[in-house]
Design a protein around this motif. Structure first.
Motif, PDB file in Angstrom:
ATOM      1  N   GLU A   1       0.746  -1.117   0.036  1.00 54.77           N
ATOM      2  CA  GLU A   1       0.092  -0.130  -0.090  1.00 54.77           C
ATOM      3  C   GLU A   1       0.898   1.421   0.039  1.00 54.77           C
ATOM      4  OE1 GLU A   1      -3.475   1.025   2.791  1.00 54.77           O
ATOM      5  OE2 GLU A   1      -3.524  -0.984   2.000  1.00 54.77           O
ATOM      6  N   GLY A   2       0.820   1.994  -0.962  1.00 54.70           N
ATOM      7  CA  GLY A   2       1.544   3.187  -1.317  1.00 54.70           C
ATOM      8  C   GLY A   2       2.901   2.781  -1.307  1.00 54.70           C
ATOM      9  N   ASN A   3       3.407   1.580  -1.405  1.00 50.64           N
ATOM     10  CA  ASN A   3       4.773   1.300  -1.503  1.00 50.64           C
ATOM     11  C   ASN A   3       5.037   0.548  -2.761  1.00 50.64           C
ATOM     12  OD1 ASN A   3       7.408   0.186  -1.225  1.00 50.64           O
ATOM     13  ND2 ASN A   3       7.149  -0.571   0.745  1.00 50.64           N
ATOM     14  N   PRO A   4       5.821   1.549  -3.788  1.00 50.39           N
ATOM     15  CA  PRO A   4       6.054   1.050  -5.078  1.00 50.39           C
ATOM     16  C   PRO A   4       7.044  -0.343  -5.250  1.00 50.39           C
ATOM     17  CG  PRO A   4       7.517   2.929  -4.522  1.00 50.39           C
ATOM     18  CD  PRO A   4       6.504   2.434  -3.406  1.00 50.39           C
ATOM     19  N   GLY A   5       7.497  -0.595  -3.988  1.00 49.41           N
ATOM     20  CA  GLY A   5       8.557  -1.727  -3.940  1.00 49.41           C
ATOM     21  C   GLY A   5       9.919  -1.327  -4.675  1.00 49.41           C
ATOM     22  N   PRO A   6      10.998  -2.388  -4.180  1.00 47.82           N
ATOM     23  CA  PRO A   6      12.325  -1.944  -4.648  1.00 47.82           C
ATOM     24  C   PRO A   6      12.488  -1.970  -6.261  1.00 47.82           C
ATOM     25  CG  PRO A   6      12.193  -4.337  -4.098  1.00 47.82           C
ATOM     26  CD  PRO A   6      10.702  -3.691  -3.727  1.00 47.82           C
ATOM     27  N   GLY A   7      13.600  -1.227  -6.348  1.00 54.24           N
ATOM     28  CA  GLY A   7      14.327  -1.330  -7.686  1.00 54.24           C
ATOM     29  C   GLY A   7      13.737  -0.419  -8.799  1.00 54.24           C
ATOM     30  N   ARG A   8      14.261  -0.546  -9.792  1.00 55.64           N
ATOM     31  CA  ARG A   8      13.839   0.303 -11.307  1.00 55.64           C
ATOM     32  C   ARG A   8      14.124   1.943 -11.021  1.00 55.64           C
ATOM     33  NH1 ARG A   8       8.266  -2.922 -11.614  1.00 55.64           N
ATOM     34  NH2 ARG A   8       9.213  -5.064 -12.264  1.00 55.64           N
ATOM     35  N   GLN A   9      14.951   2.233 -10.194  1.00 55.91           N
ATOM     36  CA  GLN A   9      15.123   3.513  -9.938  1.00 55.91           C
ATOM     37  C   GLN A   9      16.337   3.923 -10.643  1.00 55.91           C
ATOM     38  OE1 GLN A   9      15.218   4.986  -5.864  1.00 55.91           O
ATOM     39  NE2 GLN A   9      13.443   6.017  -6.807  1.00 55.91           N
ATOM     40  N   THR A  10      16.369   5.161 -11.476  1.00 62.56           N
ATOM     41  CA  THR A  10      17.354   5.723 -12.314  1.00 62.56           C
ATOM     42  C   THR A  10      18.465   6.052 -11.444  1.00 62.56           C
ATOM     43  OG1 THR A  10      16.045   5.796 -14.083  1.00 62.56           O
ATOM     44  CG2 THR A  10      18.053   6.634 -14.440  1.00 62.56           C
ATOM     45  N   LEU A  11      19.591   5.889 -11.415  1.00 58.43           N
ATOM     46  CA  LEU A  11      20.733   6.516 -10.575  1.00 58.43           C
ATOM     47  C   LEU A  11      21.540   6.843 -11.654  1.00 58.43           C
ATOM     48  CD1 LEU A  11      20.491   4.205  -7.794  1.00 58.43           C
ATOM     49  CD2 LEU A  11      19.779   6.538  -7.570  1.00 58.43           C
ATOM     50  N   ALA A  12      22.682   7.587 -11.156  1.00 59.44           N
ATOM     51  CA  ALA A  12      23.970   8.145 -11.714  1.00 59.44           C
ATOM     52  C   ALA A  12      24.811   6.706 -11.788  1.00 59.44           C
ATOM     53  CB  ALA A  12      24.906   9.269 -11.135  1.00 59.44           C
ATOM     54  N   GLY A  13      25.703   6.576 -12.890  1.00 56.99           N
ATOM     55  CA  GLY A  13      26.440   5.247 -13.051  1.00 56.99           C
ATOM     56  C   GLY A  13      27.368   4.948 -11.908  1.00 56.99           C
ATOM     57  N   VAL A  14      27.941   6.012 -11.304  1.00 60.68           N
ATOM     58  CA  VAL A  14      28.597   5.404 -10.161  1.00 60.68           C
ATOM     59  C   VAL A  14      27.988   4.959  -9.197  1.00 60.68           C
ATOM     60  CG1 VAL A  14      28.556   8.191  -9.050  1.00 60.68           C
ATOM     61  CG2 VAL A  14      30.618   6.621  -8.774  1.00 60.68           C
ATOM     62  N   ASP A  15      26.759   5.024  -9.002  1.00 55.28           N
ATOM     63  CA  ASP A  15      25.995   4.367  -7.902  1.00 55.28           C
ATOM     64  C   ASP A  15      25.778   2.872  -7.967  1.00 55.28           C
ATOM     65  OD1 ASP A  15      25.380   6.284  -5.779  1.00 55.28           O
ATOM     66  OD2 ASP A  15      23.712   7.212  -6.969  1.00 55.28           O
ATOM     67  N   SER A  16      26.252   2.680  -9.289  1.00 58.36           N
ATOM     68  CA  SER A  16      26.292   0.900  -9.392  1.00 58.36           C
ATOM     69  C   SER A  16      27.203   0.336  -8.539  1.00 58.36           C
ATOM     70  CB  SER A  16      26.555   0.712 -10.894  1.00 58.36           C
ATOM     71  OG  SER A  16      28.237   1.169 -11.278  1.00 58.36           O
ATOM     72  N   ARG A  17      28.137   1.065  -7.902  1.00 56.77           N
ATOM     73  CA  ARG A  17      29.154   0.559  -6.849  1.00 56.77           C
ATOM     74  C   ARG A  17      28.748   1.062  -5.241  1.00 56.77           C
ATOM     75  NH1 ARG A  17      33.833   2.824  -8.262  1.00 56.77           N
ATOM     76  NH2 ARG A  17      33.420   4.134 -10.058  1.00 56.77           N
ATOM     77  N   ASN A  18      27.594   1.821  -5.340  1.00 56.59           N
ATOM     78  CA  ASN A  18      27.377   2.214  -3.841  1.00 56.59           C
ATOM     79  C   ASN A  18      26.363   1.307  -3.439  1.00 56.59           C
ATOM     80  OD1 ASN A  18      26.194   3.416  -1.750  1.00 56.59           O
ATOM     81  ND2 ASN A  18      25.628   5.442  -2.847  1.00 56.59           N
ATOM     82  N   VAL A  19      26.720   0.238  -2.266  1.00 55.32           N
ATOM     83  CA  VAL A  19      25.862  -0.765  -2.003  1.00 55.32           C
ATOM     84  C   VAL A  19      24.856  -0.114  -1.377  1.00 55.32           C
ATOM     85  CG1 VAL A  19      26.799  -1.057   0.373  1.00 55.32           C
ATOM     86  CG2 VAL A  19      25.948  -3.170  -0.740  1.00 55.32           C
ATOM     87  N   ASN A  20      24.713   0.893  -1.047  1.00 51.20           N
ATOM     88  CA  ASN A  20      23.615   1.576  -0.377  1.00 51.20           C
ATOM     89  C   ASN A  20      22.727   1.944  -1.214  1.00 51.20           C
ATOM     90  OD1 ASN A  20      22.131   1.799   2.196  1.00 51.20           O
ATOM     91  ND2 ASN A  20      22.612   3.953   2.663  1.00 51.20           N
ATOM     92  N   ARG A  21      22.712   1.531  -2.604  1.00 55.56           N
ATOM     93  CA  ARG A  21      21.646   1.963  -3.535  1.00 55.56           C
ATOM     94  C   ARG A  21      20.906   0.720  -3.915  1.00 55.56           C
ATOM     95  NH1 ARG A  21      22.103   5.700  -0.886  1.00 55.56           N
ATOM     96  NH2 ARG A  21      22.276   7.886  -1.487  1.00 55.56           N
ATOM     97  N   MET A  22      21.401  -0.461  -3.771  1.00 59.53           N
ATOM     98  CA  MET A  22      21.196  -1.408  -4.557  1.00 59.53           C
ATOM     99  C   MET A  22      20.494  -2.770  -3.584  1.00 59.53           C
ATOM    100  SD  MET A  22      24.922  -2.517  -5.420  1.00 59.53           S
ATOM    101  CE  MET A  22      25.144  -1.192  -6.285  1.00 59.53           C
ATOM    102  N   PHE A  23      20.093  -2.507  -2.489  1.00 56.83           N
ATOM    103  CA  PHE A  23      19.414  -3.609  -1.832  1.00 56.83           C
ATOM    104  C   PHE A  23      17.911  -3.739  -2.492  1.00 56.83           C
ATOM    105  CE2 PHE A  23      22.467  -2.164   1.477  1.00 56.83           C
ATOM    106  CZ  PHE A  23      22.969  -3.395   1.825  1.00 56.83           C
ATOM    107  N   PRO A  24      17.396  -4.944  -2.562  1.00 57.52           N
ATOM    108  CA  PRO A  24      17.926  -6.095  -2.098  1.00 57.52           C
ATOM    109  C   PRO A  24      18.979  -7.052  -2.464  1.00 57.52           C
ATOM    110  CG  PRO A  24      15.853  -6.451  -3.027  1.00 57.52           C
ATOM    111  CD  PRO A  24      16.210  -4.870  -3.445  1.00 57.52           C
TER     112      PRO A  24
END
Lengths: 425, 48, 440
Positions: free
Chosen positions: C184-207
């Protein structure tokens, strides 16, 4: 630091890259950071790595471009475009603008745009009667606006990351801030020189060259590269090749589809052309690392933040520091200055998106600022102009208009956001 | 997989850079080439 | 000699040689960051596990990291304490080490993960001019800790994509099927567009993603561990620059909000001013969001403390900047902020007199007060440690889950008074001066 750079660059006339490196070393000496020596060397080398990925993009894009030129593709495409559109220069110029913008829109890199479709359109513009320098300026500006246009605007992403703003709702503001001004720039620079009658005549005379015999397959490398770029955007979870690989795949295709070209020879020549620019990037990387080390970078940010909002305060500062810092790196400026500026402006949920879009369009102008001036340098290269300053001259007014447009967007962010920003879901 | 392709790209750029380093006439252009080799080599060998 | 220099080939060889020397010196320094400094767990440690036990492909990679398990032998809940999510936030790392070297469990068990993204400890970021180490004085001399980066070393994961889209992960659909109310009101994880460097930021890729990049696999392994070990309460230590609006704060998943607000109240009695933020539903991939959305049993929170060394306004890089939290650039910004606000107020008053509405009345450049003595790492560590203790207490008070009993964690005032090093082992593993505590 700055003095050492200027002395080395202009008095001793060293290449810009080396002058930047000397400036960085001077900064280390002045800051008392020379010892331990291994630590100061570590800082210098670490600074170079800021531009590691850009090096790969620039080197491979240059190689791709050189291959397309040597296998005859460029000449054929120029001749074909001219013959088809000679009667409608107004439309043709708009099409040229979009074509140049396209790789920039998809990759967020003005370099990629200048060196690929920019290189393709350079001969077309010049055959139409646009002088070399202005053709270069058109390419540089279109590439720049392509970089600022959606769907991929990397400075906007970086600003968003710094303030925990998801990349949502930015597309429309970015589109409005980039496309009209891009078209306007091209028309303003080109139309005075374009004569329909002359264009039709030139079109008849332009030789397609020996590569014409290869027919449609000659264009295959362009389609492959475009398809891969689009694929990366549409299926980001499945296709992730990265620009350097895409360009090399394009080069591979180009080697097979046109006039015979030696891969080794063309690569060496392309690299020779790219190396001075790579050297500048290395020098700039060292320079910024040392600026951070000595606290000079922080000082720039602090000085930029101390004025009230408005046309007599913060806005002129934004309009000057962002492009200036963007000269060293538009991505770096987005992070170091863009994030504090967004926080210094009103931060309502829609307004902040408008502001982020406006700031990212301003910072893109930095790609025109010497010493790096990536867009300008490469645009000069693709039109065959030795002194890139001559190209940049014609970019000054559109550049200023772009900055002012961005500042106006900030001034009227709240009302504009009502129309332009849609945060769905 | 893709990383290995990129390592190959870097190796190739190292070759092109060093080739140009030996071909350039002006000392300062040679220094530029040498400067560019540094990060390429460090990435090639997986150090930075 | 001069004649030799005129020969282009000899000259080229000399320049190449110089480049190799520079690369070797720098490379030696870069590689030095790959050596883990030893940590010395308290004698009450019961087991050390590697994270790869929960996701085998991590085994033997530089991303594999230790889990220190303190089992009281008594039944109860499980608390997870994490440092080093972002290794450029030194108090986050040090606070986890501090807990590791002092903790005793009386009920339930604790899992301490001091180097969450070990791959980000292995380098420092370009352009940030960070120092590679910081030193904490202990009773037996100075102890060295690494100061890393926010993101995984690119040598381990390269190239970055142009834009990064974070993963949906394998857990969400399963959770929604069982507990439809969570969507409810929670889109669920993922599908967020981020800067390429965040592909190495573990705190943007859980679960995380079991087949993704090595950092995504790390995230997946951590979430799998949380689910298999049925973690009840999780604390993730961070720091933030003073100009970042979220600071001195507990960011809590909505399921942890009650525990966090209760802890906030308890902390006010300790003289620790902190506030609670609820984790935003539209900002995905962060620990306090995704851990709670991937496992229904957990109450996850994230703590922030102010750190000048990671700021954009920072002055020259010095050891004091990291340890004493002292940076005159920030002290000066406060004066600038004060002057600016006086000017703004004056301007607003004048405009209002003329019946106009001013655009700007006040401006915050910094969201934290930086005293002229700095915000010492001891204070930041003490904040994290005390907040953790109070969170556990609040969790028990509210009977949020099976009870958790932690002991031998010094009080905030003690840590500030004696310094965090007083409670840490010496550089050669000598026991900490503060360890000889009476059993309570």
């Amino acid at each position: 630091m700055v003095i050492a750079f200027f002395v080395s660059a202009f008095a001793i006339k060293l290449p810009i890259g080396i002058a930047m490196a000397i400036g960085a070393i001077a900064g280390i000496l002045a800051g008392g950071h020379l010892f331990p020596l291994d630590e100061s060397i570590r800082h210098l080398v670490e600074g170079m790595f800021a531009y590691f990925d850009p090096i790969l993009i620039i080197a491979t894009a240059t190689i791709f471009m050189f291959t397309m030129e040597r296998n005859g593709l460029l000449q054929v495409l120029a001749a074909w475009t001219l013959r088809t559109f000679a009667r409608a220069p107004f439309v043709l110029l708009a099409a040229i603008t979009f074509i140049i913008m396209f790789p920039g829109m998809l990759t967020g890199s003005s370099t990629a745009a200048v060196l690929t479709t920019g290189a393709l359109m350079a001969p077309v513009l010049m055959h139409m009667g646009v002088p070399r320098e202005k053709a270069g300026a058109i390419i540089a500006m279109a590439a720049l606006f392509g970089m600022a246009a959606p769907p991929v605007n990397i400075p906007a992403l970086i600003i968003g990351a710094g303030v925990d703003l998801p990349y949502v709702g930015l597309d429309l503001p970015l589109l409005v801030l980039s496309v009209p001004i891009a078209l306007g720039t091209t028309w303003a620079l080109a139309l005075p020189h374009v004569n329909k009658k002359a264009a039709v005549e030139t079109a008849r005379d332009v030789e397609a060259g020996p590569a014409a015999k290869h027919g449609a397959k000659l264009f295959l490398p362009l389609f492959v590269v475009a398809a891969l770029m689009i694929g990366e955007r549409v299926f980001p979870q499945h296709i992730q090749l990265g620009l350097p690989l895409i360009f090399l795949i394009g080069m591979g295709v180009a080697l097979l589809t046109g006039e015979k070209v030696s891969a080794n020879k063309v690569s060496i020549e392309a690299m020779k052309a790219a190396l001075p620019i790579l050297g500048i990037l290395m020098g700039v990387g060292m320079f910024i690392q040392v600026m951070t080390l000595t606290g000079a970078r922080g000082e720039v940010v602090i000085q930029s933040l101390q004025l009230p909002r408005g046309w007599t305060g913060l806005y002129p500062i934004i309009g000057t520091t962002m492009p200036l810092m963007g000269s060293v790196s538009s991505f770096g400026a987005a992070s170091v200055l863009g994030v504090p500026f967004v926080l210094a402006l009103p931060t309502g949920p829609e307004t902040i998106i408008m502001n982020a879009a406006a700031l990212s369009s301003i910072v893109a102008v930095g790609d025109l600022m010497p010493p790096t001036a990536l867009a300008g340098i490469f645009a000069a290269q693709v039109v065959g102009e030795k002194k890139y300053i001559r190209v940049l001259r014609w970019c000054i007014i559109p550049g200023i208009i772009a900055v002012v447009q961005g500042l106006l967007a900030i001034q009227f962010a709240a009302p504009l956001a009502q129309y332009l920003v849609r945060i769905g879901g | 997989m893709i990383t290995w392709l990129y390592v190959l790209i870097v190796a190739w750029l190292v070759y092109l850079t060093i080739y140009n380093l030996y071909k350039e006439e002006k000392p300062m252009d040679q220094v530029t080439c040498a400067m560019v080799t540094i990060p390429l080599l460090l990435r090639l060998f997986g150090i930075k | 000699m001069m004649k030799a220099l005129k020969d282009r080939t000899i000259r080229a060889s000399i320049f190449l040689g110089l480049a190799l020397i520079v690369a070797a010196v720098a490379g030696y320094r870069f590689r030095a960051q790959w050596v883990d400094e030893p940590l010395y767990p308290s004698p009450h440690l019961t087991e050390v596990r590697m994270l790869s036990e929960y996701h085998a492909p991590l085994e033997g990679t530089p991303m594999d990291t230790e889990l220190y398990i303190f089992d009281s032998g008594e039944p109860g809940g499980t608390v997870l304490i994490c440092g080093g999510n972002h290794p450029n936030e030194p108090a986050g790392y040090l606070a986890a080490v501090f807990i590791l070297e002092n903790l005793r469990m009386t009920e339930g068990r604790a899992i301490v993960m001091p180097r969450m993204n070990r791959g980000a400890f292995l380098h420092t970021e370009s352009q940030e001019a960070q120092l590679p180490n910081f030193f904490i004085p202990t009773a037996h001399g100075e102890r060295r800790f690494r100061h890393g980066s926010r993101v995984t070393n690119p040598v381990l994961q390269w190239p970055d994509p142009t834009v990064y889209v974070n993963p949906r992960g394998p857990f969400w659909d399963e959770i929604v099927a069982e507990h439809p109310e969570i969507a409810e009101g929670n889109p669920g994880p993922g599908r967020q567009t981020l800067a390429g460097v965040d592909s190495r930021n573990v705190n943007r890729m859980f679960p995380g993603d079991p087949r993704g990049t090595i950092t995504e696999q790390l995230a997946y392994a951590i979430v799998t561990m949380i689910r298999e070990e049925e973690v009840d309460l999780a604390v993730d230590y961070h720091e933030a620059s003073p100009e970042y609006p979220t600071n001195n704060v507990i960011v809590a998943h909505e399921r942890a909000a009650d525990v966090a607000t209760w802890a906030e109240l308890l902390l006010s009695g300790d003289g620790v001013a902190i506030s609670t933020d609820t984790s935003a539903m539209h900002l995905r991939g962060l620990t306090h969001r995704e851990w709670g959305d991937a496992y229904m049993g957990i109450r996850p929170v994230l703590l922030e403390a102010p750190n000048v060394a990671q700021g954009r306004l920072k002055g020259r890089s010095t050891p004091e900047q990291i340890v004493e939290g002292l940076d005159m650039a920030y002290v000066r910004v406060q004066m600038i902020q004060k002057r600016l606000n006086e000017r703004l107020a004056e301007r607003a008053r004048r405009l209002e007199e003329r019946g106009r509405i001013p655009r700007e009345r006040t401006r915050r450049i910094l969201y934290v007060n930086i005293p002229e003595t700095g915000i010492h790492i001891d204070v930041r560590v003490a904040r994290h440690v005390q907040t953790t203790a109070r969170l556990v207490e609040a969790y028990n008070d509210q009977m949020a889950g099976p009870p958790i009993g932690i002991a031998d964690i010094p009080h905030y005032d003690e840590i500030i008074e004696n310094g965090s090093g007083h409670y840490l082992h010496g550089p050669e593993g000598e026991p900490p001066a503060g360890a000889a505590r009476e059993e309570e």
